[in-house]
Design a protein around this motif. Sequence first.
Motif: not given
Length: 512
Positions: A9-20
Amino acid sequence: MQRVILDSVGPSGAYRQHQLALDILKRQDEPLTHLFSIYQADGSQTTAWWTGLQGQAVAKSSLPAAQQQALDARYQQALDRIELLIRQLHDQGASQDAQALQALLQDGAAQGAIYSVGGKPLLVMSENPALSPEPLFASARRRMAGAAAVPPGPPATAALGAGAAVMGEPAAKARPLLWFLLAALLALLLALLLSWWFKWPASWWDRSGMPVAPPAVVKPAPAVQEPVLPPVVPAQEPLAPVPEPPKVEPVVPEAPVPEPSPAPKPQPDPKPVPKVSSDPNFVCAHDDKGQVLKPEVYLIFDTSMSMLLSVDAKIQDEEWFFSQDLSDMGSWSDYATQRAKTLFEGTSRIKAARSAFSSMVDSLPAGQDLHLITFAQQCAAPNYQGRFTTAQRGRLKNLIQTIEAKDSTNLVHSLNLAASRVDGVKRNALIVLFVDGNDGCEQDICAVSRSIARAKPRLRINVVDITGQGLSACAATATGGVTLAPKQAGQIAQALRDATTDFVKRAEQACQ
């Protein structure tokens, strides 16, 4: 750096959203540095999650109840540390970073699974149903919402009235006096007890203090010695004279004709006597012709990606580097980019290892064969490069110079392969682990080494850790081998020669 799981599946949207926010946490000290795993694509539709923590990764749901509670406690400590960091960033004027971290903890869509790696919590931010994802920051979100919802209450004196306020202050002052009186009473009771103990007669409670009559000493009766009489010699009667026999002329027989002696049968050549070792640590094995066999020697050469780092890189810097998002290095901060750059300055580990390997091969005695095993990518089956005789040592050194460092640290599988190919019972064998760390494929090298030692008592494992940390030393301890951890690049070649050539020469001297 080790892989935790494969995720379709890969990383969730929250993972990408909170990259900073994740980048901010990676710049902090423990326990925040390795709290989040990182993902990398492996060239297909599958995503691999990686971590710089050492140890086997186990899902929290697979742990016993007591270990789950301990893991939750350490995870809660990490969340508390993030909240404290938010307040510190606000005080320092870094409002943007503080708001990014606060948004991470308050995000109800942040789903994922919690793993235990060496007892430390590790988060995999994926919504894959196979991982049984759960809200990661529910406890922190409830606590932060509760702190904001509860208004500051009125003072206790106002709620109780003026009279209660006046009564509260003397009660608070009288409380320390009550504790003082209790302490004084306990001290008085202890003094009375000690006085009774030291002044009461000891015979009242200690029966060992009463005198005991010594046992009567019984003297043995003196032994009566009987006189020794000389032996009686019987009287000898005079012997009667013996008459001489009549003389008889001897009959001389005719000499027989000797028969011709048979031809001697050819005797087989004597078998050579097997040699016995002069050193109890070695055994003299022989081939079908009675010749002494040299020990079997296997060398496991580390070709993992971490061998590209500098020989001066510390283990803490290595773990930090592999915890970063290596697939998007262009988005790194200036601090992360500069820190990563220093890890590749100077002589690399693979270059120092190649030079040390060539020096070790030149120091081997003539007639000693050497087997070589290297790692493979994605924790696949290791590569057996073959057996190299004395005449093939030049080809062996050229092979090492062309091997690239790009594989995973498949150390345990390589050790099992080498151990399965040696005798180790009736013939001495040596496996040299020339590596820069521990196993990175979720295997327990300590347990495997103990099992090998029980099955093959004549097998020794020597470890040369070029990082200078002495990692994987339990493999040498389990089999009676040695661990060498050179502190400088110039000492790596000598360490590898000591781990390999010294064993071979001692075995040769024991069977001369």
